[in-house]
Design a protein around this motif. Sequence first.
Motif, short mmCIF file in Angstrom:
data_model
loop_
_atom_site.label_atom_id
_atom_site.label_comp_id
_atom_site.label_asym_id
_atom_site.label_seq_id
_atom_site.Cartn_x
_atom_site.Cartn_y
_atom_site.Cartn_z
N PRO A 151 0.63 -1.31 0.04
CA PRO A 151 0.15 0.22 0.39
C PRO A 151 0.99 1.52 -0.13
N HIS A 152 0.62 1.97 -1.09
CA HIS A 152 1.47 3.22 -1.18
C HIS A 152 0.80 4.06 0.43
N GLU A 153 1.96 5.32 0.74
CA GLU A 153 1.81 6.06 2.04
C GLU A 153 2.34 7.02 1.07
N SER B 178 5.96 4.98 -9.56
CA SER B 178 5.64 3.14 -9.80
C SER B 178 4.36 3.20 -8.68
N ILE B 179 3.99 3.88 -8.70
CA ILE B 179 2.08 3.83 -8.01
C ILE B 179 1.24 3.31 -8.75
N TYR B 180 0.58 2.15 -8.66
CA TYR B 180 -0.35 1.50 -8.68
C TYR B 180 -1.61 1.49 -8.60
N PHE B 181 -3.25 0.91 -9.48
CA PHE B 181 -4.27 0.76 -8.60
C PHE B 181 -4.58 -0.37 -8.59
N GLY B 182 -4.69 -0.92 -7.00
CA GLY B 182 -5.13 -3.05 -7.69
C GLY B 182 -6.85 -2.52 -8.16
N CYS B 183 -7.79 -3.79 -8.39
CA CYS B 183 -8.28 -4.56 -8.35
C CYS B 183 -9.28 -3.29 -7.72
N ASP B 184 -8.79 -3.62 -5.87
CA ASP B 184 -9.80 -2.83 -5.17
C ASP B 184 -9.72 -1.79 -4.52
N GLY B 185 -9.40 -0.59 -5.71
CA GLY B 185 -8.89 0.71 -5.52
C GLY B 185 -7.92 1.23 -5.26
#
Length: 604
Positions: free
Chosen positions: A439-441, A453-460
């Motif tokens: 998780p991004h902090e 390198s930030i991306y979004f998971g299927c859960d947003g």
Amino acid sequence: MTARPPYNGAHRKLLLAFDVGTTYSGVSYSILTPGQVPEIKSVTRYPAQERVGGDSKIPTIIYYNKDGGVEAVGAEATTENVHEKAEDEGWIKAEWFKLHLRPKTTSTAGITQSLPSLPENKTVVDLFADFLRYLYACTKDYIQGTYANGAGIWTSAESQGYIDFVLSHPNGWGGAQQAQMRTAAIRAGLIPDKSDGHERVHFVTEGEASLHFCIQNGLTTESLKNGDGILIVDAGGGTIDISAYAHTASTTGFSFEEITSPQCHLQGSIFVTSRAHTYLQVLLQGTRFSGDVEHITNCFDKTTKLTFRNPSDSQFIKFGTVRDKDIKLNIRSGQLKVPGVDVADFFEPSISCIVRAIMEQSRASVKVISSIFLVGGFAANDWLFTKLQRGLEQIGFIFCRPDTHVNKAVADGAVSFYLDHFVGTRVSRFTYGVNCGIPHEPRNAEHVQRKSSIYFGCDGRPMISGHFDVILQKDTQISESAEYRSSYIRQSRNQAKLRNISAKIVCYQGSDIPRWSDVNSEMYSTLCHVEADTSDLAMRLELHPGPENREAYYELDFDIALLFGLTELKAQLCWIENGEEKRGPVSIVYEPDTIIHDNAEVKS
């Protein structure tokens, strides 16, 4: 020698240990008969062997014809008629091929230039298979011809799959090399390419095999009385393997633990020969003897190198006849005179490497190391032994060399490893883990500098890739039953994509605790892929609603479990199903060392 209990198996079995060395190879074996105490024996009779009945080693050499067929192997490949026929018919000689199987790391990359190239259209696995096939045939002939019921013993064991194999390898080799060796055993016809066939092949490091040899020959008895650690130096043709052990409390009285990470160095006896070759090339360049460098080097390898004892004395390499003479080159009557100090220089890098490795092992050990045992084919060299003994005893070590056959240490020790299993705890050589997303902090400085390198998971959730999740830290003492695991999540909007899981297990060779794959990236390599069929689990997964009217998705929670205490890596994928932990059938797929930067997993 320790007392060994009678074999308690239901059927008679054969146990064969193949020690495929860089320069020489051998076979030890045991006939396992229910109710009888197993004994360790050696194959001492091979085709074309000079010392009939007294030599347990043959040269690791194969001759191929122009079509790629095997023409001569082992001692047969060294006979005069084979040399003559090879030259007349253009056969290709393959030697030192074992080192082509070594892990491809930055520290060993340059070694390829000093190795003979593999024959055209042949892989190192092909050569291993051909050599294993030959050793197997020689062992079969030996057992059938040595025992009164040898033919019956062999036929019964072979037909019913009651032959187990132990293959030894240098300390620095791992799962990728073991997988290739098993493939070679399959191609050689030793085992079928089935799971039960795969299970009949066992692996042991040369260092651990040598420890078992020392224990069985009573060499460690005095060293164990004060509770200190012992160090095994297996000096072979290609590698120097350094391993440290200590005795632990056990009801059997002979249980050992590894007390520091083992080492493996490419400084075996062939590199003494290689340095002599370079010396001779320079010395004879532009002279009428320049074309004889290979032959003179070979003569040095077989005579001068073996008998060298004193750098104060001039050394002679006999290579020709009385007509071969050049006073300026110190050649008289077919002998080249070489200053002893120059010959000593050929040995010096190997000797320095061993001393340096011993000191490193001693400093890193969790116990005091007082005794050092030198074994292996290179150990028979008196100059190597004398130089090491002088230097190491001056700083307080007890240094000794077995008076038994040191070149049998690995083969005999490999049989003892299978039968006696003295080592119950080992030390991890590297740090192992998985490259994953976390998780991004926004306030985390390490995350800020990796905002690309930030991306979004299927859960947003915003995630950041490139995190290295450690499953097992380097230099951890691990028992054979210990399991190391970590939890992960795989998400997908397509349920079918979760029917199979493939995760990369990554090896980090640095000494620090790694966190990010873009820091010291050259220290990471892919150890293997762990794959499992999760189709039954995938069909039972619940559909999760997507955030902010996005597509719904499926989520699979699983653990990667690694067992590193054995001499061969074991891995499993685990998950919870109907309240119970399930473990799926797992296959481990190895690949060449590469730097990895993918983000298939999300840290749970």
